[in-house]
Write a protein that holds these residues in place. Sequence first.
Motif, short mmCIF file in Angstrom:
data_model
loop_
_atom_site.label_atom_id
_atom_site.label_comp_id
_atom_site.label_asym_id
_atom_site.label_seq_id
_atom_site.Cartn_x
_atom_site.Cartn_y
_atom_site.Cartn_z
N GLU A 6 91.84 -43.81 67.62
CA GLU A 6 92.32 -42.44 67.64
C GLU A 6 91.34 -41.52 68.34
O GLU A 6 90.14 -41.78 68.34
CB GLU A 6 92.54 -41.91 66.21
CG GLU A 6 93.54 -42.69 65.39
CD GLU A 6 92.91 -43.37 64.20
OE1 GLU A 6 93.59 -43.58 63.19
OE2 GLU A 6 91.72 -43.71 64.30
N CYS A 22 96.41 -42.06 70.10
CA CYS A 22 96.04 -43.35 69.51
C CYS A 22 96.47 -44.45 70.46
O CYS A 22 97.66 -44.60 70.75
CB CYS A 22 96.70 -43.53 68.16
SG CYS A 22 96.51 -45.19 67.47
N GLY A 105 94.46 -47.37 62.17
CA GLY A 105 93.26 -46.92 62.82
C GLY A 105 92.21 -46.50 61.81
O GLY A 105 92.47 -46.52 60.60
#
Length: 114
Positions: A6, A22, A105
């Motif tokens: 990200e 992302c 993430g």
Amino acid sequence: QVQLVESGGGLVQAGGSLRLSCAASGTFFTDDNMGWYRQAPGKQRELVATITWGGSTKYADSLKGRFTVSRDNAKNTVYLQMSTLEPGDTAIYYCYMFAGRDYWGQGTQVTVSS
């Protein structure tokens, strides 16, 4: 090994805007869904928005009209455009992908000051 990276978080004043990105890398099946969740201090992780490979979107009801999710399939990248930000939007924002299984993430901090 799949990675979701990200970028775009930070500090912004109330009423301002931010755009999160992302990018997914590694080897994985074509993803069915990518998107964003967030977790504020002391609260559970909650859905922000998701978007399928074909472009169908889903939003948290409270965020419709202020947040827009989009994606670039060629780049395996999902975006979140956030507008008219409020202090209540302060949270860690997590990128999410489903490609045979869930991937997450590491999170990016968004802080909205009043």
